[in-house]
Design an enzyme around this catalytic site. Sequence first.
Site, mmCIF file in Angstrom:
data_model
loop_
_atom_site.group_PDB
_atom_site.id
_atom_site.type_symbol
_atom_site.label_atom_id
_atom_site.label_comp_id
_atom_site.label_asym_id
_atom_site.label_seq_id
_atom_site.Cartn_x
_atom_site.Cartn_y
_atom_site.Cartn_z
ATOM 1 N N ASP A 173 36.328 43.351 41.074
ATOM 2 C CA ASP A 173 36.551 42.171 40.238
ATOM 3 C C ASP A 173 36.514 40.903 41.081
ATOM 4 O O ASP A 173 37.381 40.673 41.926
ATOM 5 C CB ASP A 173 37.901 42.288 39.523
ATOM 6 C CG ASP A 173 38.056 41.256 38.410
ATOM 7 O OD1 ASP A 173 37.173 40.392 38.281
ATOM 8 O OD2 ASP A 173 39.058 41.319 37.685
ATOM 9 N N ASP B 52 31.162 36.429 36.781
ATOM 10 C CA ASP B 52 32.335 37.291 36.906
ATOM 11 C C ASP B 52 31.935 38.761 36.811
ATOM 12 O O ASP B 52 31.449 39.216 35.781
ATOM 13 C CB ASP B 52 33.358 36.950 35.813
ATOM 14 C CG ASP B 52 34.597 37.832 35.894
ATOM 15 O OD1 ASP B 52 34.850 38.405 36.967
ATOM 16 O OD2 ASP B 52 35.309 37.950 34.889
#
Length: 638
Positions: A102, A298
Amino acid sequence: MAHPWPILAVFVLIMLDFHGVDPAAADLDTPRMPMIIPLHLSAPNVSSHRRSFNDDFNRRHLQNSDLPNARMRLYDDLLTNGYYTTRLFIGSPPQEFALIVDTGSTVTYVPCSSCEQCGKHQDPRFQPELSNTYQALKCNPSCNCDDDGKQCTYERRYAEQSSSSGVLAEDVISFGNESKLAPQRAVFGCENVETGDLYSQRADGIIGLGRGRLSIVDQLVDKSVISDSFSLCYGGMDVGGGAMVLGGISPPSDMVFTHSDPYRSPYYNIELKGLRVAGKPLKINPKVFDGRHGTVLDSGTTYAYLPEEAFVALKDSIMKEISVLRQIHGPDPNYNDICFAGAGREISELSKIFPTVDMVFSNGQSLTLSPENYLFRHTKVSGAYCFGIFQNGKDPTTLLGGIVVRNTLVTYDRENDKIGFWKTNCSELWKRLQVPGAPAPAPNSLHMNNASNGSQNVPLVQPPNGLPTKHIPGEVRIAIITFDMLIVVNDTSSKPNLTEVADVIAHELEVDNLQVQMLNATLRGKEYQVKWALYPAASAEYISNSTAMSILLRLKEHRLQFPKRYGSYQLVEWKVEPQRKLSWWQQHLVAVAIGILVTVVIGLSSLGVWSVWRRRQQTLGTYEPVGGIVPEQELQPL
């Protein structure tokens, strides 16, 4: 495919000062789409979303090509699992964990053995008492402390009401045997409480790659053991997996770069200024892509979300190019997905039907997106696809998730404040980059002999551990997976219930119980050698390559958690049997049979009608008029 319209008002994290390393660096996490991915950010509690960058941050610009890097493999699939994971080892001796990659999170955390409320995950919880190098982070003025005032703590809360909290600690982390980077000490979170999606997800935790002092990248850069850069490469549609590099690499000459301003937002942003569909520019004001947080990249978000003006223009332009396809409802009636049928199942053929989309950056360079970068498969209609780009509600932020960068090497060059993109086959990344000392590239094909169906060459890419993980091109349709498992029981007095073992295997592999069947079993002392077969789900005709990859990796890496009474297991042998390629007659056997039957019925019916008519005509012809002369006939002797 669940993917609610994102609440990107959640893009700013509650600004909690729990860093234990640098109180000035705010730790900001990634916005999450409920029911798509496991993490969601909560609404902001503060007005400012910028993080401070001090002189020490600039001091860490020490790009050095001689520094080693950590080369790590990625597992799982973004659309199937909602995330990609990598394997990280913590402690001495090392304890292994599957962590979600992440770029929007900074804290790396795993469940602690003392966790009061943690779900059942892929691997056993971290046991600090078994690590010789574990050290709790003592309470100090730069962190939030526990109730006893002894240890630093952390807490993460997300929009869909999931959360993670625990204590901060320091231990040795290592990156696997493919990494040149030696094990390093780093701060991580040891979870005590999980809620929501974090509790129910299969992955153990998070590896934070964002901007922040607790980020793994920042910590390694601060130690001057890697350059200030990292790269991610996600596998393509139906493939999954991929690669990750912590540290610098030599960028390919044709890599496309765009500026990434660390002061623009706390996230990794790019300077997107326009879109083209099939080479035609869309009439969009460039300022559309600069609203609020700008255009954010992202890795933890699945799909892409555009402001209304950009989304409508893109959608309308693509639909004009595919007017020959039939629009259908999406797989989930709760969402208004835009889907189309009639494109066929072969991924390699999609580019002949769907147009390319170009993302144009402020420097004039552009990145071309193929159909797999903005489409996902319809889960209920074969040969149908849906848009993986959605309107971002009323939020002006542009959010680009993992779907946009499938089969694309993305380099986050934080040293030079830029992000690079390079289209490639991520399953052959090391070979194409020609990285010296990198793990040997997988062979282009794995030839599997299917005794029952004849020898067939199945185009699979094989990783070093010998398990098939990816296919090129198109899709391998797997009819059955068989594997021999050696089960060593702890107690010889009690015979294991193999039916229960089958249920455990199905649960651990996340398949239906009816898919796992025992073929035979042999007892040798404490050892049971059992042959299992795994069939496609009742609603499917075959097992996809990505599903087979995930199943075999879990078996090979001993990720199945057996109850203690069953003892331990070892994968002895496995076999993948692809679907046989049916001949034209086999594919159309039912239609041919029905046609023959209809023909026979019609023929017999016609023959019957003709026979009745003929007999009637003959009967009518034997009647004589009244009073007519009838010739005498001689009686036959009795």
